[in-house]
Design a protein around this motif. Structure first.
Motif, PDB file in Angstrom:
ATOM      1  N   TRP A 161       1.023  -0.712   0.033  1.00 43.27           N
ATOM      2  CA  TRP A 161      -0.328  -0.136   0.215  1.00 43.27           C
ATOM      3  C   TRP A 161       0.858   1.405  -0.343  1.00 43.27           C
ATOM      4  O   TRP A 161       2.231   0.973   0.524  1.00 43.27           O
ATOM      5  CB  TRP A 161      -1.444  -0.181   1.240  1.00 43.27           C
ATOM      6  CG  TRP A 161      -0.078   0.264   2.436  1.00 43.27           C
ATOM      7  CD1 TRP A 161       0.153   1.423   3.317  1.00 43.27           C
ATOM      8  CD2 TRP A 161       0.282  -0.818   3.127  1.00 43.27           C
ATOM      9  NE1 TRP A 161       0.690   1.093   3.782  1.00 43.27           N
ATOM     10  CE2 TRP A 161       1.256   0.009   4.757  1.00 43.27           C
ATOM     11  CE3 TRP A 161       0.588  -1.834   3.114  1.00 43.27           C
ATOM     12  CZ2 TRP A 161       2.006  -0.652   5.430  1.00 43.27           C
ATOM     13  CZ3 TRP A 161       0.861  -2.846   4.138  1.00 43.27           C
ATOM     14  CH2 TRP A 161       1.577  -2.334   5.249  1.00 43.27           C
ATOM     15  N   ARG A 162      -0.183   2.947  -0.310  1.00 41.89           N
ATOM     16  CA  ARG A 162       1.248   3.697  -0.615  1.00 41.89           C
ATOM     17  C   ARG A 162      -0.302   5.192  -0.632  1.00 41.89           C
ATOM     18  O   ARG A 162      -0.793   4.660  -1.233  1.00 41.89           O
ATOM     19  CB  ARG A 162       1.961   3.604  -0.945  1.00 41.89           C
ATOM     20  CG  ARG A 162       1.928   4.115  -2.750  1.00 41.89           C
ATOM     21  CD  ARG A 162       2.505   3.980  -3.698  1.00 41.89           C
ATOM     22  NE  ARG A 162       2.069   4.003  -5.236  1.00 41.89           N
ATOM     23  CZ  ARG A 162       3.123   3.697  -6.178  1.00 41.89           C
ATOM     24  NH1 ARG A 162       4.488   4.391  -6.033  1.00 41.89           N
ATOM     25  NH2 ARG A 162       2.756   4.031  -7.241  1.00 41.89           N
ATOM     26  N   THR A 185      -3.256   5.114  10.095  1.00 40.42           N
ATOM     27  CA  THR A 185      -3.274   6.490   8.910  1.00 40.42           C
ATOM     28  C   THR A 185      -3.338   7.896   9.162  1.00 40.42           C
ATOM     29  O   THR A 185      -4.811   7.553   9.979  1.00 40.42           O
ATOM     30  CB  THR A 185      -3.910   5.555   8.289  1.00 40.42           C
ATOM     31  OG1 THR A 185      -5.079   5.445   8.621  1.00 40.42           O
ATOM     32  CG2 THR A 185      -3.108   3.903   7.968  1.00 40.42           C
ATOM     33  N   GLU A 203       4.443  10.557  -4.275  1.00 44.02           N
ATOM     34  CA  GLU A 203       5.921  10.067  -4.900  1.00 44.02           C
ATOM     35  C   GLU A 203       6.681   8.892  -3.197  1.00 44.02           C
ATOM     36  O   GLU A 203       7.125   9.827  -3.099  1.00 44.02           O
ATOM     37  CB  GLU A 203       6.984  10.919  -5.984  1.00 44.02           C
ATOM     38  CG  GLU A 203       5.919  11.654  -6.925  1.00 44.02           C
ATOM     39  CD  GLU A 203       5.227   9.850  -7.406  1.00 44.02           C
ATOM     40  OE1 GLU A 203       6.191   9.456  -7.527  1.00 44.02           O
ATOM     41  OE2 GLU A 203       4.408  10.607  -8.649  1.00 44.02           O
ATOM     42  N   SER A 204       6.116   8.112  -2.890  1.00 45.03           N
ATOM     43  CA  SER A 204       6.538   7.731  -2.722  1.00 45.03           C
ATOM     44  C   SER A 204       6.863   5.653  -2.646  1.00 45.03           C
ATOM     45  O   SER A 204       5.845   5.195  -3.346  1.00 45.03           O
ATOM     46  CB  SER A 204       5.611   7.215  -0.947  1.00 45.03           C
ATOM     47  OG  SER A 204       4.455   7.067  -0.909  1.00 45.03           O
ATOM     48  N   ASP A 205       7.391   4.731  -2.254  1.00 43.94           N
ATOM     49  CA  ASP A 205       7.923   3.779  -1.826  1.00 43.94           C
ATOM     50  C   ASP A 205       6.771   2.749  -1.802  1.00 43.94           C
ATOM     51  O   ASP A 205       5.759   3.616  -1.257  1.00 43.94           O
ATOM     52  CB  ASP A 205       8.863   3.498  -1.251  1.00 43.94           C
ATOM     53  CG  ASP A 205      10.183   3.713  -1.834  1.00 43.94           C
ATOM     54  OD1 ASP A 205      10.306   3.673  -3.068  1.00 43.94           O
ATOM     55  OD2 ASP A 205      10.978   3.467  -2.169  1.00 43.94           O
ATOM     56  N   TRP A 206       6.054   1.502  -2.135  1.00 41.68           N
ATOM     57  CA  TRP A 206       5.140   0.866  -1.478  1.00 41.68           C
ATOM     58  C   TRP A 206       5.666  -0.014  -0.368  1.00 41.68           C
ATOM     59  O   TRP A 206       7.154  -0.327  -0.078  1.00 41.68           O
ATOM     60  CB  TRP A 206       5.652  -0.335  -2.859  1.00 41.68           C
ATOM     61  CG  TRP A 206       4.167   0.100  -3.774  1.00 41.68           C
ATOM     62  CD1 TRP A 206       4.935   0.321  -5.224  1.00 41.68           C
ATOM     63  CD2 TRP A 206       2.533   0.536  -4.347  1.00 41.68           C
ATOM     64  NE1 TRP A 206       3.868   0.779  -6.196  1.00 41.68           N
ATOM     65  CE2 TRP A 206       2.691   0.629  -5.414  1.00 41.68           C
ATOM     66  CE3 TRP A 206       1.669   0.216  -3.383  1.00 41.68           C
ATOM     67  CZ2 TRP A 206       1.628   0.709  -6.121  1.00 41.68           C
ATOM     68  CZ3 TRP A 206       0.435  -0.267  -3.836  1.00 41.68           C
ATOM     69  CH2 TRP A 206       0.408   0.251  -5.501  1.00 41.68           C
ATOM     70  N   THR A 207       4.723   0.163   0.454  1.00 41.64           N
ATOM     71  CA  THR A 207       5.015  -0.236   2.104  1.00 41.64           C
ATOM     72  C   THR A 207       3.811  -2.085   1.812  1.00 41.64           C
ATOM     73  O   THR A 207       3.741  -2.052   1.323  1.00 41.64           O
ATOM     74  CB  THR A 207       4.036   0.239   3.301  1.00 41.64           C
ATOM     75  OG1 THR A 207       4.467   1.559   2.922  1.00 41.64           O
ATOM     76  CG2 THR A 207       4.730  -0.449   4.311  1.00 41.64           C
ATOM     77  N   TYR A 267      -6.064   5.585  -0.506  1.00 39.68           N
ATOM     78  CA  TYR A 267      -4.490   4.501  -0.593  1.00 39.68           C
ATOM     79  C   TYR A 267      -4.437   3.567  -2.594  1.00 39.68           C
ATOM     80  O   TYR A 267      -5.716   3.165  -2.509  1.00 39.68           O
ATOM     81  CB  TYR A 267      -4.003   3.984  -0.091  1.00 39.68           C
ATOM     82  CG  TYR A 267      -3.498   4.326   1.595  1.00 39.68           C
ATOM     83  CD1 TYR A 267      -2.497   4.496   1.999  1.00 39.68           C
ATOM     84  CD2 TYR A 267      -4.297   4.852   2.315  1.00 39.68           C
ATOM     85  CE1 TYR A 267      -2.186   5.255   2.671  1.00 39.68           C
ATOM     86  CE2 TYR A 267      -4.092   5.833   3.618  1.00 39.68           C
ATOM     87  CZ  TYR A 267      -2.651   5.386   3.692  1.00 39.68           C
ATOM     88  OH  TYR A 267      -2.014   6.107   4.995  1.00 39.68           O
ATOM     89  N   LYS A 274      -2.156   7.895  -1.789  1.00 46.21           N
ATOM     90  CA  LYS A 274      -2.085   7.920  -3.501  1.00 46.21           C
ATOM     91  C   LYS A 274      -1.923   9.238  -3.532  1.00 46.21           C
ATOM     92  O   LYS A 274      -2.188  10.094  -2.978  1.00 46.21           O
ATOM     93  CB  LYS A 274      -4.021   7.810  -4.021  1.00 46.21           C
ATOM     94  CG  LYS A 274      -4.545   8.034  -5.601  1.00 46.21           C
ATOM     95  CD  LYS A 274      -4.242   7.317  -5.647  1.00 46.21           C
ATOM     96  CE  LYS A 274      -4.513   7.936  -7.500  1.00 46.21           C
ATOM     97  NZ  LYS A 274      -4.260   6.871  -9.199  1.00 46.21           N
TER      98      LYS A 274
END
Length: 1295
Positions: free
Chosen positions: A773-774, A798, A779-783, A804, A776
């Motif tokens: 998840w990340r 959260t 700009e970030s990496d997927w956890t 997301y 929406k």
């Protein structure tokens, strides 16, 4: 040298071939004219209608038009009855005052603009003609039986030529046969005549199709005679000279009537219809046959007409040239005729007409005008309507026979080129323009178009584009990671993307990019791949006994987004309209089967994209078939073998068992996976009953065992013995979990859920899931986390209600599944932070208001917007007498509404309201309270109306104001009218009363009369509904002693009840009250007066302030009270008891004299009495004796004796009862009068004249004493008709 030049040209065309693709230029771009519509070359007009010659063209700028007629300029400005349509070249000629033939000629239209000139073809305009037959006197034709005969038609020449047919005087077509037939020119041929051919009405008709008129020739008379008849006819004129001495006509071999000569020739044009005929005479009638000497007749294009006398070949080609032979044969011999057919050809296109050419500056191209014909046609080029040799020289253009080659074209070279191909049989004229443009690409296909296709079918996504130079088309899907090229994708020359065998993974957004050196354009379309429609349970073969029912099942699976439609057919046709055939959603039932029901029934399931069909046969047999046929379940298949074993497939073969008289319809293959579901058998596939093998697709990591079942019309067989076990190897998962969702259960968490894979979908040991998840838009990496044995994962911490991106991937010990699709979800919601702003209320009417507000910003919603709730309540009435407070009411408006209406408001009241927004978590804070007032409305009905005093000629009425005043009462209106015994209403009186009065005394009323009263209240808005009451001005004193009509107002025991009153209604007693206490259940209780120990009858009346008690006995008095109750009140609180006396029915008695049944009965009795009186009167006259005999005996004077009719002498009087007069009659039946009995006889007053009519027309002879015999020796005329005695005697004979 010529050969070398042609080789170079061919190479150049190969290089430039891709540039000559015809493109459609958008109309907003500059372009030369193009002819889009024109009248035909041979244009036949109706002389009765205006002439319209079509010429339409397009171009940019829009072209102007001009015309030539017979090669010279046609100046329409000089002709007032000719005009050209606006923005069109179409000519309209008004011939109301002209003759159409004045406008015959050859017309050509020219369309020109700044970029070139286009020409239409020549249009030869001629008016249709349907001339009359020339008058001629046709002599009768007399022929000998057996000879041939030709009846000529020779119709007048028309335009177009007429259609010929022969009919008789009754407009019936004359019968034709091998012996008698019509030729192509319309003549009627007889191979030999018969006596039956004699008739005088052989009529040839010509129908002119253009004007829909029919002309007829004078009738032809044909008389067919045999030899003896001819000799007899001629002998009458030539003294029996035998002119026809030959023998009668004998049988003879055939000879041709048409065509003549041993051979003939015929020319036909390519593409037209070839018709040849051979008509022969002979006795017996010959038969005609056709062959082609130099080959075979083209069967699919050949037709034999007119009893094989005409050979017709359509769409003639060069191959149809050659010699054709027709043969006429009868029993005495044969004869043949040779027809030489040559085929010529008007010019025709070989590869289509020249196409428009769009080139960019500096590009190369070519126009090709490739045509053929017989003889070979000549090709002539023109530019803008001018022969090309006379056109300005252009170094970039070179003409090479049927091709114009353009090299390095420049701006300004745009023009329209005409190619004219002609030979002696016709011509072709085509326009093609060269347009030199520099245009960046544009995509012409509509944006965001959605394409739907069935899974495993071909998908075609359009990308129609334009640009100059011609743009290059590329396609991308979703993220544009790479261009779509290679299997299963294919890009066509016109830009269309083809997807072969569409799958679910092909769903999504596709981007078409059109690019040339001047720019780029793109368009987005969407593809939806739908599941195919499949019939899961097909109808099965049925053998049904007559009189029983047959049921065909047809259960279907289809894509849930498509709407299915099921249709049933019988023998490929619609079902019969019979109520015995019942169609349900998934079955067809036929009740009471008959023999006509036998056949093949087909189930068709249609959707907008595909369909599926299945059929089954119904066989109807006798109820007790003899000999009996036993239908049983089939035996199970045997000998199961596994072959062609692969990683994911295997082939299964088997041997069918015995069918037992019912054919096997299909085989069902089942499998058991002993690794995952040992002991459970599942259906894998089905195959036709004609097959004994099946190719089975398998899943990895399973231990398969197979078995087969057979199905016939009776049912399923027992399973076959299982096959040997087949194990498939484990591998990485083929798919990822479905139904991935994200939602929150708390304001700071995110729950990710999915549908886990089944054991067989896992493809191996160690199944687990990678959950990613990340946020929406960030700009970030997927956890990512890895979980096992679960179908959800909770992410904590959260932000509230954040969107997301989610992915769940399946993994096992052998690897990871495919890249998962991205799903979206939101973290948990919280209560909204803000209330709606700018709330204001607009009063619409006294009962309705509109409320408006501003939407709450999305960032303050903290959840999914569910809607808005408007809370409103009535604070108080604006009238000083009403102050009660009402419960709050709630109206919910879904979605993003920002206004709504508040219905059902009370007029003249003060209201308050506020608004809350709510999401999935709950409601936000309220908005500031807004108050508003509703205006006055019409009042309610007065709360009560009673009669308190009833006298002989006056009544006193009292009332209470309305409960719902809805404003300031300005007055009352009282209307009243008398009511008679039949409930008919009399004249209506009206009385206006001031607002401060609650009673009135009405005087000068009619005594003992029932009145009906209507009372309503008024505000400044208008009058409200009325309350009605009835009363009688006087009543029976005995009844008055026990009735209490007014039943007044009783003081309540409980102070919560006020203004309790009663009134007599049409269907009972109406009780009215006012209740101001706390909310409780309100009851009306009643019982008969003086009834000791009787229970109170109870009626619940919640929500009302009046109630009609029904079913009370007339003339009986009742005690009535109101009760307020809840579970804690002991004892009950009730009002004071009212004494209610129900009046007897006397006041509503019906006058029997006015009832229809009574009037009918009286009429019947009167009619019966009249009939009895008439019968008695008639019987009395029949039985009476006239005392003639006694008087004859008493008087001997012969003057008084009756006369004999024979000799006019006196004789005995006959007393025959048929002539007995009425008793007391003055005139005997014989016309004589007894003077003693007729003291007032007219004889005493008259002159003894004859019994004649007087001058005034009155008859007096009946009373004369003289006999008619004196003047009429032949006997007396009847003198009884005018006698009333005779009339009565006639009546006696009927009685």
């Amino acid at each position: 040298m010529m050969e070398e030049r042609r080789t170079v040209t061919a190479l150049l065309l190969l290089v430039l071939g891709h540039l000559t693709t015809a493109l459609e230029v958008p109309l907003d771009l500059s372009q030369p004219p193009t002819i889009t519509h024109q009248s035909p070359k041979d244009y036949i007009i109706d002389p009765r209608e205006n002439i319209i010659i079509h010429c339409e063209a397009k171009g940019k700028p829009h072209p102007s038009f001009s015309w030539t007629r017979d090669g010279t300029h046609f100046d329409i400005d000089q002709l007032p009855n000719v005009h050209m349509k606006q923005r069109s070249g179409t000519l309209v000629v008004d011939i109301s005052n002209e003759k159409a033939e004045h406008y015959e000629g050859t017309y050509q239209c020219t369309a020109r603009n700044d970029h070139g000139t286009a020409l239409s073809h020549n249009m030869v305009v001629r008016q249709s003609r349907s001339p009359l037959w020339s008058k001629e006197k046709i002599k009768p034709i007399v022929v000998q039986e057996g000879v041939p005969l030709v009846l000529p038609c020779r119709p007048p020449a028309g335009l177009p030529p007429p259609i010929i047919f022969w009919m008789d005087n009754n407009f019936q077509r004359l019968p034709q046969s091998r012996r008698v037939s019509q030729s192509l020119n319309g003549d009627l041929y007889f191979s030999n005549v018969l006596r039956a051919d004699s008739r005088n009405d052989y009529i040839c008709y010509a129908r002119f199709p253009h004007t829909q008129t029919i002309q007829q020739k004078q009738p032809i008379t044909v008389k067919v005679l045999n030899l003896d008849a001819i000799n007899d006819t001629v002998a009458a004129f030539y003294n029996d000279t035998d002119l026809f001495s030959e023998e009668p006509t004998d049988e003879r071999r055939p000879t041709f009537l048409t065509p003549s000569g041993p051979s003939n020739s015929k020319m036909v044009l390519r593409g037209q219809v070839l018709e040849m005929e051979c008509i022969a005479e002979g006795l017996p009638t010959p038969e005609i046959s056709w062959t082609k000497v130099s080959g075979e007749l083209p069967a699919e294009r050949t037709t034999l007409l007119h009893y094989q006398k005409t050979l017709r070949i359509v769409n003639v080609s060069e191959a149809d040239a050659g010699e054709y032979r027709c043969l006429a044969r009868n029993d005495l011999g044969s004869v043949h005729q040779i027809i030489h057919v040559s085929v010529k050809a008007a010019p025709y296109w070989i590869s289509g007409s020249p196409k428009n050419l769009i080139l960019a500056p500096g590009e190369n191209g070519a126009l090709t005008c490739r045509a053929s014909g017989t003889p070979k046609p000549a090709i002539n080029w023109a530019m803008n309507g001018v022969p090309i040799e006379n056109s300005p020289n252009d170094l970039s253009r070179r003409v090479d026979d049927d091709t114009i080659i353009f090299t390095n074209v420049q701006t300004g070279s745009s023009a329209v080129y005409q190619c004219n191909v002609s030979n002696e049989y016709g011509y072709l004229l085509s326009n093609a323009f060269v347009n030199v443009l520099s245009e960046p690409p544009r995509v012409l296909t509509p944006a965001h178009q959605v394409y739907q296709v069935i899974k495993n079918h071909q998908a075609l996504l359009d990308c129609s584009s334009f640009g100059s130079p011609i743009p290059e088309i590329t396609w991308f899907k979703d993220s544009r990671a790479s261009t779509l090229d290679g299997d299963p994708y294919k890009i066509h020359d016109n830009g269309t993307l083809e997807i072969h065998g569409s799958q679910t993974r092909h769903n999504g957004k596709y981007t078409c990019v059109s690019k040339n050196m001047l720019g780029i354009s793109e368009n987005h379309v969407y593809l939806e791949v739908k599941e195919p429609t499949r019939i899961l349970k097909q109808p099965e073969y049925k053998v049904v006994q007559r009189g029983r029912a047959a049921v065909f099942e047809c259960k279907v699976k289809h894509d849930p987004t498509l709407i299915p439609t099921m249709t049933w057919l019988k023998d490929d046709d619609e079902l019969p309209d019979d109520e015995r055939l019942v169609v349900d959603s998934d079955s067809l039932t036929i009740t009471d089967v008959t023999d006509s029901d036998a056949g093949v029934y087909t189930c068709i399931m249609n959707t907008t994209l595909d369909h599926d069909t299945a059929s089954a046969e119904l066989t109807v047999v006798e109820a007790t078939p003899t000999p009996p046929v036993v239908y049983e379940l089939p035996d199970p298949p045997t000998d199961l073998e596994l072959t062609e074993q692969k990683k994911r497939s295997v082939q299964l073969t088997w041997t069918p068992g015995d069918e037992h008289n019912s054919p096997i319809e299909k085989f069902i293959i089942q499998f058991e996976d002993s690794l995952h579901h040992k002991g459970h058998w599942h259906n894998l596939t089905e195959v036709s009953g004609m097959k004994t093998t099946a190719h089975l697709k398998l899943s990895p990591f399973a231990h398969y065992t197979f078995r087969v079942l057979a199905l016939n019309g009776v049912g399923l067989s027992r399973p076959s013995p299982p096959s040997r076990m087949y194990k498939t190897e484990p591998t990485a998962p083929d798919e990822n979990p479905a139904d991935v969702h994200g939602f929150g259960t708390e304001h700071d968490n995110l729950v990710i859920s999915w549908k886990p894979l089944t054991a067989i979908q896992s493809n191996g040991h160690g199944l687990h899931y990678r959950v990613m998840w990340r946020l929406k838009g960030v700009e970030s990496d997927w956890t990512a986390v890895t979980v096992r044995n679960t179908s959800k994962f909770v992410v904590s911490g959260t932000p509230t209600f954040a969107m997301y991106e989610l992915k769940v991937q399946a993994l096992n010990d052998h690897g990871a599944g495919p890249e998962p699709a991205v799903a979206h979800g939101y973290s948990g919601e919280d209560l909204p932070l803000a209330a709606p702003d700018n709330v204001h209320v607009q009063v619409i009417s006294s009962t309705q208001a509109a409320v408006h507000w501003d939407a709450v910003p999305a960032k303050l919603l903290r959840g999914h917007l569910k809607g808005y709730k408007v809370y409103y309540w009535k604070e108080r009435s604006l009238h000083k007498h009403n102050h009660h407070h009402e419960e709050k009411q709630i109206l919910t408006f879904s979605g993003n509404h920002t206004h709504g209406k508040l219905p059902g408001l009370h007029p003249f009241s003060l209201y308050s309201c506020h608004i809350r927004v709510f999401n999935g978590k709950g409601e936000g804070p309220p908005s500031p309270i807004q108050q508003f007032e509703t205006p006055e409305g019409v009042p309610g009905a007065p709360s009560s109306l009673v009669i308190t005093d009833s006298n002989v000629d006056s009544l006193t009425l009292e009332w209470n104001p309305p409960h719902d005043r809805n404003g300031h009462i300005t007055g009352y209106t009282l209307k009243y009218q008398p009511v008679n015994n039949t409930n008919a209403l009399g004249p209506l009186e009206e009385l206006a009363l001031p607002s401060n009065e609650t009673s009135v005394v009405l005087v000068n009323l009619k005594y003992s009369t029932r009145y009906k009263f209507y009372l309503n209240a008024k505000t400044k808005i208008g009058a409200g509904p009325s309350i009605s009451q009835e009363a009688v001005t006087i009543m029976d004193e005995a009844l008055l002693s026990q009735l209490d009509l007014h039943l007044g107002t009783a003081p309540p025991v409980s102070e919560d009840f006020g203004n309790v009153s009663s009134a007599i209604a049409d269907d009972g007693v109406q009780i009215s009250w006012e209740y101001t206490g706390p909310e409780k259940d309100i009851y009306v209780e009643y019982k008969m007066k003086d009834s000791e120990g009787e229970e109170w009858h109870k009626e619940l009346v919640n929500g009302s302030d009046n109630f009609v008690v029904k079913g009370l006995k007339a003339g009986v008095s009742y005690l009535v009270r109101l009760v307020a109750s809840d579970q804690s009140d002991l004892p009950l609180q009730h009002s004071r008891e009212l004494l209610v006396s129900v009046p007897a029915v006397a006041s509503r008695q019906v006058d029997i004299a006015t009832q229809g049944w009574f009037i009918g009965l009286m009429c019947a009795i009167a009619l019966l009495i009249l009939i009895l009186l008439i019968i008695c009167f008639i019987q009395r006259n029949k039985g009476g004796k006239y005392p003639v005999k006694e008087k004859e005996d008493a008087h001997t004077d012969p003057e008084f004796q009756p006369m004999k009719e024979e000799d006019c002498t006196f004789g005995e009087y006959s007393d025959n009862e048929d002539h007995k007069p009425l008793k007391g009659s003055r005139t005997p039946s014989n016309g004589t009068v007894k003077r003693e009995d007729s003291d007032d006889s007219l004889v005493d007053y008259g002159e003894g004249g004859d019994g004649q009519f007087n001058e005034d027309g009155s008859f007096i002879g009946q009373y004369s004493g003289k006999s008619g015999c004196r003047d009429n020796p032949e006997g007396p005329e009847s003198s009884e008709a005018p006698s009333p005695v005779n009339a009565m005697n006639s009546l006696n004979s009927f009685v």
